[in-house]
Design a protein around this motif. Structure first.
Motif, short mmCIF file in Angstrom:
data_model
loop_
_atom_site.label_atom_id
_atom_site.label_comp_id
_atom_site.label_asym_id
_atom_site.label_seq_id
_atom_site.Cartn_x
_atom_site.Cartn_y
_atom_site.Cartn_z
N GLU A 45 0.82 -1.28 -0.14
CA GLU A 45 0.01 -0.03 -0.06
C GLU A 45 0.82 1.27 -0.05
O GLU A 45 2.08 1.35 0.34
CB GLU A 45 -0.90 0.09 1.24
CG GLU A 45 -0.25 0.04 2.50
CD GLU A 45 -1.27 -0.02 3.74
OE1 GLU A 45 -1.96 0.97 3.83
OE2 GLU A 45 -1.62 -0.99 4.31
N MET A 46 0.50 2.25 -0.54
CA MET A 46 0.87 3.51 -0.40
C MET A 46 0.32 4.77 0.29
O MET A 46 -1.06 4.62 0.07
CB MET A 46 0.95 4.11 -2.17
CG MET A 46 2.02 5.22 -2.32
SD MET A 46 0.71 6.75 -2.53
CE MET A 46 -0.85 6.03 -3.39
N LYS A 47 0.82 5.35 1.09
CA LYS A 47 0.38 6.20 1.64
C LYS A 47 0.91 7.76 1.54
O LYS A 47 2.30 7.85 1.62
CB LYS A 47 0.13 6.10 3.14
CG LYS A 47 -0.87 5.10 3.57
CD LYS A 47 -0.97 4.72 5.28
CE LYS A 47 -1.87 3.63 5.45
NZ LYS A 47 -2.15 3.47 6.76
N ILE A 48 0.17 8.82 1.25
CA ILE A 48 0.77 10.19 1.22
C ILE A 48 0.27 10.82 2.45
O ILE A 48 -1.04 11.14 2.65
CB ILE A 48 0.33 10.90 0.01
CG1 ILE A 48 0.80 10.09 -1.15
CG2 ILE A 48 0.50 12.56 0.00
CD1 ILE A 48 0.06 10.68 -2.72
N PRO A 49 1.16 11.16 3.40
CA PRO A 49 0.76 11.70 4.71
C PRO A 49 -0.02 13.15 4.74
O PRO A 49 -0.60 13.11 5.79
CB PRO A 49 2.25 11.71 5.38
CG PRO A 49 3.29 11.15 4.80
CD PRO A 49 2.60 10.91 3.34
N GLY A 50 0.38 14.04 4.10
CA GLY A 50 -0.31 15.30 3.95
C GLY A 50 -0.32 16.02 2.56
O GLY A 50 0.18 15.46 1.51
N PRO A 51 -0.75 17.27 2.69
CA PRO A 51 -0.79 18.02 1.41
C PRO A 51 0.38 18.48 0.82
O PRO A 51 0.69 18.43 -0.46
CB PRO A 51 -1.84 19.28 1.74
CG PRO A 51 -1.87 19.09 3.37
CD PRO A 51 -1.22 18.00 4.03
N ILE A 52 1.45 18.66 1.71
CA ILE A 52 2.65 19.01 1.28
C ILE A 52 3.44 17.77 0.54
O ILE A 52 3.93 17.94 -0.40
CB ILE A 52 3.72 19.50 2.32
CG1 ILE A 52 3.25 20.64 3.05
CG2 ILE A 52 4.96 19.52 2.00
CD1 ILE A 52 3.09 22.11 2.17
N HIS A 53 3.28 16.48 1.12
CA HIS A 53 3.74 15.49 0.37
C HIS A 53 3.01 15.37 -0.92
O HIS A 53 3.62 14.99 -1.77
CB HIS A 53 3.55 14.31 1.18
CG HIS A 53 4.19 14.31 2.72
ND1 HIS A 53 3.77 14.89 3.87
CD2 HIS A 53 5.37 13.85 3.01
CE1 HIS A 53 4.54 14.81 4.60
NE2 HIS A 53 5.63 14.00 4.16
N TYR A 75 9.95 4.85 3.78
CA TYR A 75 9.69 6.51 3.89
C TYR A 75 9.83 7.39 3.15
O TYR A 75 10.90 7.39 2.62
CB TYR A 75 10.08 6.53 5.56
CG TYR A 75 9.40 5.76 6.57
CD1 TYR A 75 8.35 6.11 7.28
CD2 TYR A 75 10.33 4.92 7.21
CE1 TYR A 75 7.92 5.38 8.16
CE2 TYR A 75 9.83 4.32 8.22
CZ TYR A 75 8.43 4.37 8.65
OH TYR A 75 8.10 3.63 9.71
N ALA A 76 9.04 8.16 2.82
CA ALA A 76 9.04 9.50 2.17
C ALA A 76 9.89 9.21 0.68
O ALA A 76 11.02 9.92 0.31
CB ALA A 76 10.18 10.45 2.81
N VAL A 77 9.32 8.28 -0.04
CA VAL A 77 10.11 7.96 -1.46
C VAL A 77 9.33 8.91 -2.35
O VAL A 77 8.02 9.24 -2.37
CB VAL A 77 9.71 6.44 -1.72
CG1 VAL A 77 10.86 5.60 -0.89
CG2 VAL A 77 8.40 6.11 -1.60
#
Length: 128
Positions: A45-53, A75-77
């Motif tokens: 699965e893929m998660k984008i933590p927030g709007p900046i990301h 993390y943060a790829v």
């Protein structure tokens, strides 16, 4: 600066057989390596933590495994969708290769099975 160097040192590797998560602290203070065979990955699965990301197209890729580690997180790829899709594609290729190998192995056994069948069919049956 520490956070950036710490993030920059972390590497994520994807081979045809496994995923590798190598996390290093700056100045070589610590190094953690976790691996998981692709055949043991159950879910990606893929998660984008927030709007900046979302704006910069960075996120986390989470691989749930049946291995003892349980979860491998990248993390943060950059471009996490493409990373998750590539992992999924390699898992599917590995499964196809495994199925093809099993079919080849079964095909190799067929002549032996036919020979055994012929021998059994030729044997006279004894009646009491």
């Amino acid at each position: 600066a520490w956070v950036m160097v710490d993030w920059y040192n972390d590497t994520y590797e994807l081979t045809d057989n496994e995923i590798v998560n190598l996390r290093k602290l700056p100045f070589g203070l610590r190094e953690d390596r976790s691996t998981a065979p692709l055949g043991r990955i159950q879910n990606v699965e893929m998660k984008i933590p927030g709007p900046i990301h979302l704006i910069f197209d960075y996120g986390n890729v989470i691989c749930h495994t049946a291995a003892e580690g349980g979860i491998v997180i990248f993390y943060a790829v950059p471009n996490p969708r493409a990373v998750a899709e590539e992992i999924t594609a390699r898992i599917q290729r590995l499964q196809r290769r495994s199925q093809e190998q099993e079919a080849r192995n079964r095909a190799k056994d067929l002549p032996d099975w036919f020979e055994m069948y012929s021998r059994l069919a030729e044997e006279p049956t004894t009646q009491n």
